[in-house]
Structure formats: structure tokens, C-alpha cells
Motif scaffolding. Structure first.
Motif, short mmCIF file in Angstrom:
data_model
loop_
_atom_site.label_atom_id
_atom_site.label_comp_id
_atom_site.label_asym_id
_atom_site.label_seq_id
_atom_site.Cartn_x
_atom_site.Cartn_y
_atom_site.Cartn_z
N PHE A 1 -90.11 -38.00 -19.01
CA PHE A 1 -90.10 -37.34 -17.71
C PHE A 1 -89.63 -35.90 -17.83
O PHE A 1 -88.64 -35.60 -18.51
CB PHE A 1 -89.19 -38.10 -16.74
CG PHE A 1 -89.67 -39.49 -16.43
CD1 PHE A 1 -90.53 -39.72 -15.38
CD2 PHE A 1 -89.26 -40.57 -17.20
CE1 PHE A 1 -90.98 -41.01 -15.09
CE2 PHE A 1 -89.69 -41.86 -16.93
CZ PHE A 1 -90.57 -42.06 -15.87
N GLU B 1 -90.07 -31.95 -12.60
CA GLU B 1 -91.04 -32.64 -11.75
C GLU B 1 -90.52 -33.98 -11.23
O GLU B 1 -90.91 -34.41 -10.14
CB GLU B 1 -92.34 -32.89 -12.53
CG GLU B 1 -93.00 -31.59 -13.03
CD GLU B 1 -94.21 -31.88 -13.90
OE1 GLU B 1 -94.51 -33.07 -14.12
OE2 GLU B 1 -94.85 -30.92 -14.37
N ASP B 2 -89.67 -34.64 -11.99
CA ASP B 2 -89.19 -35.98 -11.63
C ASP B 2 -87.67 -36.03 -11.67
O ASP B 2 -87.07 -35.84 -12.73
CB ASP B 2 -89.76 -37.03 -12.59
CG ASP B 2 -91.27 -37.08 -12.58
OD1 ASP B 2 -91.83 -37.56 -11.57
OD2 ASP B 2 -91.88 -36.64 -13.56
N LYS C 1 -84.58 -40.86 -8.65
CA LYS C 1 -85.78 -41.54 -8.16
C LYS C 1 -86.41 -42.38 -9.27
O LYS C 1 -86.88 -43.50 -9.03
CB LYS C 1 -86.78 -40.49 -7.65
CG LYS C 1 -86.31 -39.77 -6.39
CD LYS C 1 -87.35 -38.77 -5.91
CE LYS C 1 -86.89 -38.07 -4.64
NZ LYS C 1 -87.89 -37.06 -4.17
N VAL C 2 -86.46 -41.85 -10.47
CA VAL C 2 -87.04 -42.57 -11.60
C VAL C 2 -86.29 -43.87 -11.85
O VAL C 2 -86.89 -44.95 -11.99
CB VAL C 2 -87.05 -41.70 -12.87
CG1 VAL C 2 -87.45 -42.53 -14.10
CG2 VAL C 2 -87.99 -40.51 -12.71
N LYS D 1 -86.56 -46.54 -9.06
CA LYS D 1 -87.87 -47.20 -9.14
C LYS D 1 -87.91 -48.18 -10.31
O LYS D 1 -88.38 -49.32 -10.17
CB LYS D 1 -88.96 -46.14 -9.29
CG LYS D 1 -90.38 -46.68 -9.33
CD LYS D 1 -91.37 -45.53 -9.44
CE LYS D 1 -92.80 -46.03 -9.49
NZ LYS D 1 -93.78 -44.90 -9.62
N LYS E 1 -78.37 -34.51 -6.32
CA LYS E 1 -79.74 -34.05 -6.55
C LYS E 1 -79.73 -32.54 -6.62
O LYS E 1 -78.95 -31.86 -5.96
CB LYS E 1 -80.66 -34.51 -5.42
CG LYS E 1 -80.72 -36.03 -5.25
CD LYS E 1 -81.56 -36.39 -4.06
CE LYS E 1 -81.58 -37.90 -3.85
NZ LYS E 1 -82.33 -38.29 -2.65
#
Length: 489
Positions: free
Chosen positions: A69, A73-74, A78-79, A82, A478
Motif C-alpha cells: 500500500f 493513497e491508502d 482504513k486498510v 477492512k 489520520k
């Protein structure tokens, strides 16, 4: 969708994770052999000049692309949300690979110390039953985190062989628990601008404003804003943070001049001279020393605060968790037996719940760290430390958390700015045989942290406790969309 399995052969099959584990909508299939060391790789593509981007391509060529990753972008929260949500679903369906990957997963983060701290914060806040241990690839300027655990401090190669060598070290690395530290800062609301951040203040990403605080919350003080965050390596204040702030400001204004590690380090040294860090007595008058800027209190034993005496010559103070500062220097060193006996000072451990508090007069004083057994002025070891700034010697000072500096306004009237640091919990790092960090329980320490940050001390329910429940990662840790993550390196 073509799965990366066709490209994976010995020994890379040991690190391989199939698509359906990471991409829930992918077709599920049986993997012939469980990976012995499954990995997820996070890379700051903007770290180390072009190295971050090159490293992403190499990892994606060697592993399944969905395992790698780009942090530009990521976001890692969140990664991982998920991923672990999908693992729970697959386990409930009886998938044996999901349970195996959850139990054996390791994370790689490539970037500067700020980038690594970002991922550490996320993992700390996820409160997982089996948190994945983390290995760090040095792509920044200081690289204190990777150096502390044996991964080196020089930017690595980005070619196939360099990555294969790193993966082999990762497979052999041992887990080591390290302390995490919670920091709370309270200050009066500025009359100018908004509070996110307080104009003209630009706080590091690891400090977050309480936008909504319950009316019953003890942190809710009318007319004040409270910020919280955390760190793993250090909090510092004074001249060293001033030099760091000047460096980061220059890099932000002229990013094209900061394309490689050697150039960055040379520029840092030049700024140190220009800011007067080597001539502190001329450029940084005695009225700006730490003792006159703040009242400092420490807690060695639960519930018992005591004033910390700081010599008037000290112009920089560092609260250190790891044995690496400013690119590999060890300000605390190892106290001899008489110091240990007379002042109750011990060698630094990364999992003992204590910060090492060290002072420096100027950069020349700092150069003693280059000598064998050199160290700064050892002030104390403490499980908690509190800085109280009142109207006095200066309008502002400089502070820094794990390499991220800011210019902190100080009170202009009878108000106070308060910064308090306390032990929160632990997270697991991966350490190589070259690791310089020491554990109080030996070189390999099982995860034994208090996951919710609670403790048994009589002082644990004080005014800051509401903010200590959470490190500030999974929901709030974040990077804002308008922040260039290159500055985390």
C-alpha cells in the motif's frame, strides 16, 4: 482477476497473502501451502526522495500487489479495519487460512519516523487480541525507530536483492514490546483564527483537538482547547526543536532541495549553526532556558508528584523512550553503579514504563554523545512528567514529537499552557540481531500490554484520564487531506 499466486515461488510464498483475504469481493480459492510469514507493506512514496516510489514497485513485483500500500493513497487505519473485518468474516465461515494469517501477520512500514509512528498509533488503537508486530524500513532523515530495532539508519536499496534481504531478516526477527506514551496539551483559545489548528499554530499530526467534549468531561474547560496524541521515541523542547522547526520549514518551502538523506543531514547541520545551537549563549539568552520557561514535575511513584530541578544552563530537554535520538545518538547512555545507587537511575529499557529525561546546554554539549560512554545531563526517569508554562521569559518556545516540530505560543497573561506525558500501553516491534534496544524482560518480550491504557495507581482517575483511554489512532489518528505526508519523513 488474476491473482498474484502465479508469480509467487520459494521463498516468497512464505510472505504471500491471496487476493480474497485483502479484497473481500475477490473469488475465494484454496492456497496449497500456508505462508509462514505473511506480510502487509505500507510505504510512504514521498519519503527518501524517489526511494519510496521505487520501493513500492519492487515490493509489488515480488509480492501480491494487493499486499503493498502507498500511504499517499491508502490510510493504514482504513486498510487494517477492512482486513481484520474480513478476517473475522472468513473465520466465522471456517476458513483456516484466515485464522493462520491473523495469528502470524507481520507489518512493514517504510518511511520516516513520523510515518512509522502513524502506523504504530493505528495498531495501538485497534485493540486487537493479537496485534501484528511491526518492522520499519528507514526512508527518513533521523530514522531513530528503525535504528533502535536493528533495521539500520541509512536509506536502503530499492532493488530486488535489497528487498529480498530485508524480507529474510523480517522472517528471522524477534518480537519486542515497547512502551507507548500519551501526551495531553491544554491551552487557551486564540482570539484569532480557528482552533484546527489554533492560528497561527501548526501542530504535528499526532496531536488532535477535542472538537466535542462532553459537558461532564473533566477535560472540558471553558475557554481552553485540549489536544492529545502520543509518541514512541521522544518529546523534546527548546533549542533542538527550534533547529528541527527551521529545517522542516525550509523543506516545506523548497522541497526540491531535499531529495536525498545526505543532503538533508548536511542542511540540518547548517541550520543548526545558523540558528545558534552551537553558540547558544550568544543567540539564545539565559532567560530562555528551560528552567525559566516552565515548571516541571515528575512522577516516579503512583500518585506522588515532585518538582524536577533543572540547571539554568539547560536549553533543551528530551523525554526519551528509545535509545536513539537525532539519527542514532544515545543521550542517556548507561549509568554506572554509583549513579544507579545514589540517584536511582537505571539503564534505559523500552518496556519498563519509564521515560529518560535528559538535558543539553547546546550542540557542543550534544557532541559528547559521539564519544564512548558520552551522554547528556541525566535529569530523571519517570512514569509521568508535566510541564507548566506561565507568563514570563518568552512569548513562545519550540517543541517536537518523534521528529515533528512546532512553534508553541506561551501565555501572555495569567493563563497557563500545560503539557503532560504519561505511560499508556505497549505495541510490538520486530527486532533484528543488531537491535540496540533493551527489554527489561530480555531480548524477546511477549505482548503484555494493558490494551486500554488503564493502570492501578491511585492517580489514574485524574483530570486527564478521559483522554488516556485512547491513543488517538483508529478514528482520529489520520493525516488531514491537506497535509503533504512527505513532511512525515
Amino acid at each position: 482477476m488474476e491473482d498474484g499466486n502465479s508469480r509467487i515461488g520459494p521463498p516468497l510464498k512464505d510472505f504471500y497473502i491471496p487476493d480474497y483475504i485483502l479484497v473481500p469481493e475477490s473469488e475465494k480459492f484454496n492456497v496449497p501451502e500456508e505462508p509462514s510469514c505473511p506480510v502487509i507493506v505500507f510505504i510512504n512514496s514521498r519519503s527518501g526522495g524517489q526511494l519510496g516510489g521505487d520501493l513500492i514497485e519492487t515490493y509489488r513485483e515480488l509480492l501480491n500487489r494487493v499486499q503493498v500500500f502507498d500511504l499517499g493513497e491508502d490510510a493504514p487505519d482504513k486498510v487494517l479495519h477492512k482486513l481484520y473485518g474480513n478476517l473475522e468474516k472468513l473465520k466465522s465461515e471456517g476458513d483456516p487460512l484466515a485464522a493462520h494469517i491473523e495469528a502470524t501477520l507481520r507489518l512493514i512500514v517504510a518511511g520516516g519516523d513520523g510515518t512509522a509512528g502513524w502506523l504504530l498509533g493505528v495498531v495501538c488503537d485497534l485493540k486487537l487480541a493479537k496485534p501484528p508486530p511491526i518492522a520499519t524500513v528507514p526512508l527518513g532523515t533521523g530514522n531513530n525507530l528503525p535504528y533502535s530495532f536493528g533495521w539500520g539508519k541509512k536509506n536502503p536499496g530499492t532493488g530486488r536483492q535489497a528487498v529480498l534481504s530485508f524480507l529474510q531478516q523480517l522472517k528471522e526477527a524477534k518480537e519486542m514490546a515497547i512502551d507507548s506514551w500519551h501526551i495531553v496539551m491544554r491551552m487557551r483559545v486564540s482570539n484569532e483564527g480557528t482552533c484546527d489548528p489554533i492560528a497561527p499554530l501548526e501542530l504535528p499530526h499526532s496531536l488532535h483537538a477535542f472538537h466535542r467534549v462532553s459537558s461532564t468531561d473533566s477535560l472540558n474547560v471553558e475557554g481552553y482547547h485540549t489536544f492529545r496524541g502520543g509518541f514512541w521515541n521522544y518529546f523534546s523542547m527548546g533549542m533542538d526543536a527550534q533547529v528541527s522547526y527551521a529545517f522542516h520549514s525550509e523543506r516545506k518551502s523548497h522541497p526540491e532541495r531535499f531529495k536525498n538523506q545526505l543532503t538533508n543531514q548536511t542542511t540540518y547541520a547548517k541550520i543548526g549553526f545558523s540558528q545558534g545551537w552551537f553558540l547558544a549563549s550568544l543567540f539564545h539568552p539565559s532567560s530562555r532556558n528551560i528552567a525559566q520557561l516552565a515548571n516541571v514535575k515528575i512522577m516516579k511513584r503512583p500518585g506522588l508528584w515532585e518538582n524536577l530541578h533543572i540547571p539554568h544552563s539547560i536549553r533543551s530537554i528530551v523525554c526519551l523512550n528509545l535509545p536513539s535520538f537525532s539519527g542514532g545518538l544515545n543521550p542517556w547512555g548507561t549509568p554506572n553503579q554509583s549513579k544507579a545507587r545514589d540517584r536511582d537511575l537505571t539503564r534505559p529499557y523500552v518496556d519498563d514504563g519509564l521515560l529518560e529525561v535528559v538535558g543539553f546546554r547546546d550542540a557542543w554539549h550534544g557532541l559528547v554523545l559521539l564519544a564512548p560512554n558520552g551522554h547528556g545531563t541525566r535529569l530523571a526517569q519517570a512514569s509521568r512528567i508535566r510541564f507548566e508554562f506561565h507568563k514570563g521569559a518568552a512569548d513562545y518556545t519550540f517543541m517536537r514529537i518523534d521528529g515533528e516540530p512546532w512553534k508553541q505560543p506561551l501565555p501572555v497573561d495569567d493563563d497557563a499552557v500545560v503539557v503532560e506525558i504519561s505511560h499508556l500501553g505497549q505495541v510490538n516491534m520486530l527486532a533484528t540481531k543488531n537491535c540496540i534496544s533493551k527489554s527489561s524482560n530480555g531480548p524477546s518480550t511477549p505482548f503484555a500490554a494493558s490494551q486500554d491504557g488503564e493502570d492501578d495507581s491511585e492517580d489514574s482517575q485524574d483530570e486527564w484520564e478521559g483522554g488516556r483511554r485512547k491513543f488517538g489512532a483508529a478514528e482520529t489518528f489520520k493525516i488531514p487531506e491537506n497535509i503533504d505526508i512527505a513532511h512525515l519523513s
